[in-house]
Design a protein around this motif. Structure first.
Motif, PDB file in Angstrom:
ATOM      1  N   GLY A 108       1.640  -5.894 -10.683  1.00  0.00           N
ATOM      2  CA  GLY A 108       2.194  -4.595 -11.001  1.00  0.00           C
ATOM      3  C   GLY A 108       3.012  -4.028  -9.874  1.00  0.00           C
ATOM      4  O   GLY A 108       3.364  -4.700  -8.905  1.00  0.00           O
ATOM      5  N   THR A 109       3.272  -2.735  -9.994  1.00  0.00           N
ATOM      6  CA  THR A 109       4.141  -2.070  -9.025  1.00  0.00           C
ATOM      7  C   THR A 109       3.416  -1.687  -7.741  1.00  0.00           C
ATOM      8  O   THR A 109       4.054  -1.433  -6.731  1.00  0.00           O
ATOM      9  CB  THR A 109       4.733  -0.802  -9.659  1.00  0.00           C
ATOM     10  N   LEU A 110       2.067  -1.651  -7.772  1.00  0.00           N
ATOM     11  CA  LEU A 110       1.326  -1.168  -6.609  1.00  0.00           C
ATOM     12  C   LEU A 110       1.583  -2.029  -5.371  1.00  0.00           C
ATOM     13  O   LEU A 110       1.829  -1.502  -4.280  1.00  0.00           O
ATOM     14  CB  LEU A 110      -0.171  -1.124  -6.919  1.00  0.00           C
ATOM     15  N   VAL A 111       1.513  -3.350  -5.521  1.00  0.00           N
ATOM     16  CA  VAL A 111       1.724  -4.227  -4.366  1.00  0.00           C
ATOM     17  C   VAL A 111       3.157  -4.104  -3.858  1.00  0.00           C
ATOM     18  O   VAL A 111       3.406  -4.095  -2.646  1.00  0.00           O
ATOM     19  CB  VAL A 111       1.397  -5.689  -4.729  1.00  0.00           C
ATOM     20  N   LEU A 112       4.102  -3.988  -4.774  1.00  0.00           N
ATOM     21  CA  LEU A 112       5.502  -3.821  -4.360  1.00  0.00           C
ATOM     22  C   LEU A 112       5.690  -2.514  -3.598  1.00  0.00           C
ATOM     23  O   LEU A 112       6.406  -2.464  -2.594  1.00  0.00           O
ATOM     24  CB  LEU A 112       6.414  -3.849  -5.588  1.00  0.00           C
ATOM     25  N   GLN A 113       5.048  -1.452  -4.084  1.00  0.00           N
ATOM     26  CA  GLN A 113       5.150  -0.168  -3.386  1.00  0.00           C
ATOM     27  C   GLN A 113       4.527  -0.252  -1.995  1.00  0.00           C
ATOM     28  O   GLN A 113       5.061   0.288  -1.021  1.00  0.00           O
ATOM     29  CB  GLN A 113       4.477   0.924  -4.215  1.00  0.00           C
ATOM     30  N   MET A 114       3.393  -0.949  -1.901  1.00  0.00           N
ATOM     31  CA  MET A 114       2.756  -1.113  -0.593  1.00  0.00           C
ATOM     32  C   MET A 114       3.627  -1.947   0.340  1.00  0.00           C
ATOM     33  O   MET A 114       3.674  -1.698   1.549  1.00  0.00           O
ATOM     34  CB  MET A 114       1.390  -1.771  -0.762  1.00  0.00           C
ATOM     35  N   LEU A 115       4.315  -2.929  -0.210  1.00  0.00           N
ATOM     36  CA  LEU A 115       5.215  -3.750   0.592  1.00  0.00           C
ATOM     37  C   LEU A 115       6.319  -2.894   1.209  1.00  0.00           C
ATOM     38  O   LEU A 115       6.654  -3.030   2.395  1.00  0.00           O
ATOM     39  CB  LEU A 115       5.817  -4.850  -0.275  1.00  0.00           C
TER      40      LEU A 115
END
Length: 804
Positions: free
Chosen positions: A420-427
């Motif tokens: 999902g988007t959570l890991v991308l946002q954390m990146l």
């Protein structure tokens, strides 16, 4: 040539060691990790075939890569391709040594990554990308130049598309003592430029201090750090002062140094005092070590020497692959998590504009991970003195997850969130706040779960992040190798920027079933269509519009992208249709490319011109179109493989060992894999039943080989002489022979109703656009034979589609 010792092997000058275990599992992809000592020129060779006993890379005319550490009297790093130097750089920190040093080299389709230290991808030093990669290299040779080189602990590791094996661990067999190895890891992992040791006895962000010695020397510290390592007497409010007049500064310094750095040293005469102080504050690991050293001295009847220092290090029980805070420190992760959750000892309330309070945090913890945060809290501005900070335009959930990571050093994602988007946002947060360890962990998760469905969303986020080059290249490669699927299953690709989409179109591994699909994808991207539209649809749009209106700001980009379509590979009748369209009349570049292709097909072209124009050359990774014509034809994959891919007379491909066919039951008189690919009718041929996942099933499986894949769009079966007709079965595809995807599911299919009957079915849907290596037809329900309902009775199988 090679002298094998108990702990290492020595390679003589101008020689090279080739060992059978030093080989990549997959051609063009792998990593070698090793330790070496030499005065100069530690040399590693990568070849398509193993060299001879007296091989030397300077005399090799065959394709190969050579990496040299410590060239030119131990001053330079060199990379050679087929004997020609392509990299020659100085001072990159990869020199030889008279003591064993650890190195690693990974090769991934021409991307050569080099680093030092025992753990691959933990300490990058240099990267180089070969624009014309050799994807066939597989063997690793350990060589030398004019002096002996010693090697040991050599491991060749698999490097998959997702880099999973390398991110997680290295299978080393250790030779040295544990303490030496730990020191080496600490020296080699230069990922963190800032650590807790920088706050040792520093007034920055301190909220407690000790008064030590008879002179009352003040020594600052940080509550959350002390509380997580032992039990210290803090008051409930205000700045704390801990009185220690009975102890010397030297003793307190040793205690704090142990807590903040994980190691310390102290004169032997102060050892008992350090033990007592550690016991007072319940720093149990230090108490135990002091007691052990004191007991050893008593047993050896040795008196304490005031001039001798004792070194003490925290016995790290955690994995050596973890290098970040709080690993390797006597600090309880469980306590840190508890303090964060309850807000204990908090000196900072974090708010996000438009969301509100995020967490009660600790400035020193956030500063440990992020230099931007550290500067924010120590620059003398409002944030330095205020107990609150309000951040703007940040995703709240991702920021919370980032804070949780700071208190444990681990990224624990719930199942289902990785794509999902959570890991991308954390990146992106890790990039914004310069947290390389978190960025590395996010990349690991994204690579591990990278799929055809996620590449576009990931590329949209990371294409502008310079530090995510490896994952960006992996996404582009995944997209290019599954071009048909990625441009059909979703329209997310139209959101990619021009540079990213262009790099996919010119990727050396771009794999398509037809050039028409490339053209349609470019036109859909240019019109920013909501669904994939072909050239004929765009042609109709242009009859009522203009290119400027239809493509808008992307019109110029269309002119840049169209040359990546290899029009000369299209059928002549299709080119004639394209020549008469509004596309040709409205877009000069389109008209030029279509005219060039028609001229090529009508009048031919010289070899010199082909070499200069990639549009006239067949793609290396393109598919051969093997389409169904009729039952029992000679146009399928198994027949094509049996002709040595169109080069010779047909021979049963199973006998020629070009493909492998297996059944759910062992080979027998009536379960013969050769029959499935033969052109001869067999009266009795069946696969016996097997229990998989608690269910009955029977199956026939085809492996078309590790170097081949098929996008299947049709398949044929033939009934043997029995009346056990199948009614419930599936055609499945797999890349690894373990995880299967249903390509067509049959429920109560009445097609086969006669002995010896041929029957064929079309394969449709999005999954049918994906290439697979393994295919199987698996019985999912009983046949019409009531006596033996789970025998899968067929005597012929053929597959059709796009073969590579």
């Amino acid at each position: 040539m090679v002298k094998k010792h108990e702990k290492f092997l020595t390679v003589a000058p101008f020689e090279c060691a080739w060992r059978k275990e030093l080989r990549f599992r997959e051609a063009g992809r792998g990593c070698v990790a090793f330790e070496a000592f030499a005065h100069n020129d530690v040399t590693v060779v990568f070849r398509e075939h193993a060299g001879s006993q007296h091989y030397h890379y300077k005399r090799d005319s065959s394709p190969h890569y050579t990496v040299i550490f410590g060239s030119h009297r131990n001053k330079r790093l060199k990379i050679e391709v087929d004997g020609k130097t392509v990299v020659d750089v100085e001072g990159v920190g990869l020199c030889s040594s008279s003591a064993f040093q650890s190195y690693w080299i990974s090769i991934y389709d021409g991307l050569i990554s080099i680093g030092n230290g025992r753990y691959p991808f933990q300490n990058f030093v240099f990267q180089w990308l070969d624009s014309n990669p050799n994807c066939n290299i597989q063997y690793v040779g350990l060589s030398s130049w004019d002096k002996h080189v010693g090697y040991r602990n050599v491991s060749v590791l698999p490097l998959t598309q997702n880099h999973i094996s390398l991110w997680k661990q290295v299978g080393y067999r250790e030779c040295d003592e544990e303490e030496d190895d730990m020191e080496e890891v600490e020296e080699s992992t230069g990922e963190e430029m800032w650590g807790l040791e920088d706050f040792l006895e520093s007034w920055e962000l301190s909220d407690v201090f000790f008064i030590v010695g008879t002179q009352g020397k003040p020594v600052p510290a940080h509550k959350v750090i002390l509380a997580a390592s032992g039990h210290f007497p803090f008051s409930s409010a205000g700045e704390d002062i801990i009185q220690l007049q009975e102890y010397s500064f030297l003793t307190l310094h040793a205690l704090l140094q142990y807590i903040y750095t994980g190691k310390t040293q102290i004169p032997e005469l102060e050892l008992v005092s350090l033990r007592d102080l550690s016991s007072q504050f319940e720093v149990t690991s230090l108490v135990k070590q002091c007691e052990r050293i004191v007991e050893n001295c008593k047993m050896n009847k040795k008196s304490f020497d005031s001039g001798t220092n004792v070194e003490i290090s925290y016995p790290n029980p955690l994995s050596p692959y973890r290098i970040a805070f709080p690993c390797r420190l006597p600090i309880s992760v469980q306590k840190l998590k508890q303090f964060y959750s309850a807000g204990d000892y908090s000196d900072l309330d974090v708010y996000i504009e438009g969301y509100g309070l995020i967490a009660h945090s600790h400035k020193v913890i956030m500063s440990l991970w992020s230099i931007p945060f550290m500067k924010m809290f120590t620059n003398g501005m409002n944030e330095s003195t205020s107990p609150q900070v309000c951040l703007r335009e940040l995703p709240p959930e991702a920021f919370k997850a980032m804070l949780e990571f700071m208190y444990s050093g681990e990224l624990n994602m719930e199942e289902g969130t990785s794509s999902g988007t959570l890991v991308l946002q954390m990146l992106l947060l890790a990039d914004q706040f310069v947290i390389p360890v978190l960025q590395h962990e996010c990349c690991k998760i994204l690579l591990e779960y990278l799929s055809e469905d996620s590449v576009c969303s990931i590329l949209q986020v990371i294409s502008s992040v310079q530090s995510c080059k490896v994952i960006a290249e992996s996404c582009k490669r995944k997209f290019s190798m599954n071009f048909d699927y990625c441009t059909s299953a979703s329209m997310d690709f139209i959101l990619l920027d021009e540079a990213t989409f262009m790099s996919i179109l010119q990727h050396p591994h771009l794999t398509v079933t037809s050039e028409e699909r490339v053209l349609n994808a470019i036109l859909s991207w240019g019109t920013q269509a909501k669904e994939l539209c072909g050239w004929d649809t765009v042609n109709q749009m242009l009859t009522h519009s203009t290119p400027e209106v239809l493509f808008g700001q992307r019109l110029e980009s269309i002119n840049h992208l169209l040359p990546f379509v290899r029009f000369p590979l299209m059928p002549y009748d299709l080119l004639e249709k394209l020549e008469k369209t509004s596309l040709t009349k409205s877009i000069p570049m389109f008209a030029f490319l279509v005219k060039e292709a028609i001229d090529h097909l009508e009048f031919g072209v010289t070899r010199a011109k082909i070499d200069q124009n990639s549009r006239l050359v067949h793609r290396i990774s393109s598919y051969k179109d093997l389409q169904y014509i009729c039952d029992g034809d000679s146009n399928g994959v198994l027949y094509f493989v049996g002709t040595s891919y169109g080069e010779h007379q047909w021979v049963n491909p199973v006998v020629a060992k070009r493909i492998s066919i297996t059944a759910s039951s062992p080979i027998s008189r009536f379960t013969d894999p050769k029959v499935m690919a033969s052109r001869t009718y067999q009266g009795t041929s069946f696969a016996g039943p097997l229990v998989e996942d608690g269910k009955n099933c029977s199956w026939w499986m085809v492996d078309i080989g590790e170097d081949h894949q098929l996008i299947c769009n049709h398949y044929t079966l033939r009934q043997d002489g029995s009346r056990a007709f199948v009614r419930h079965w599936s055609l499945q595809g797999s890349l690894d022979g373990r995880t299967w995807t249903n390509l067509r599911v049959h429920e109560n299919d009445q097609t086969i109703c006669k002995p010896g009957q041929f029957a064929s079915w079309i394969v449709m849907g999005l999954d049918a656009l994906l290439p697979f290596r393994f295919f199987r037809v698996v019985l999912t329900g009983p046949t019409t034979d009531t006596s033996e309902p789970w025998k899968f009775c067929i005597c012929f199988l053929e597959l059709y589609g796009y073969f590579r």
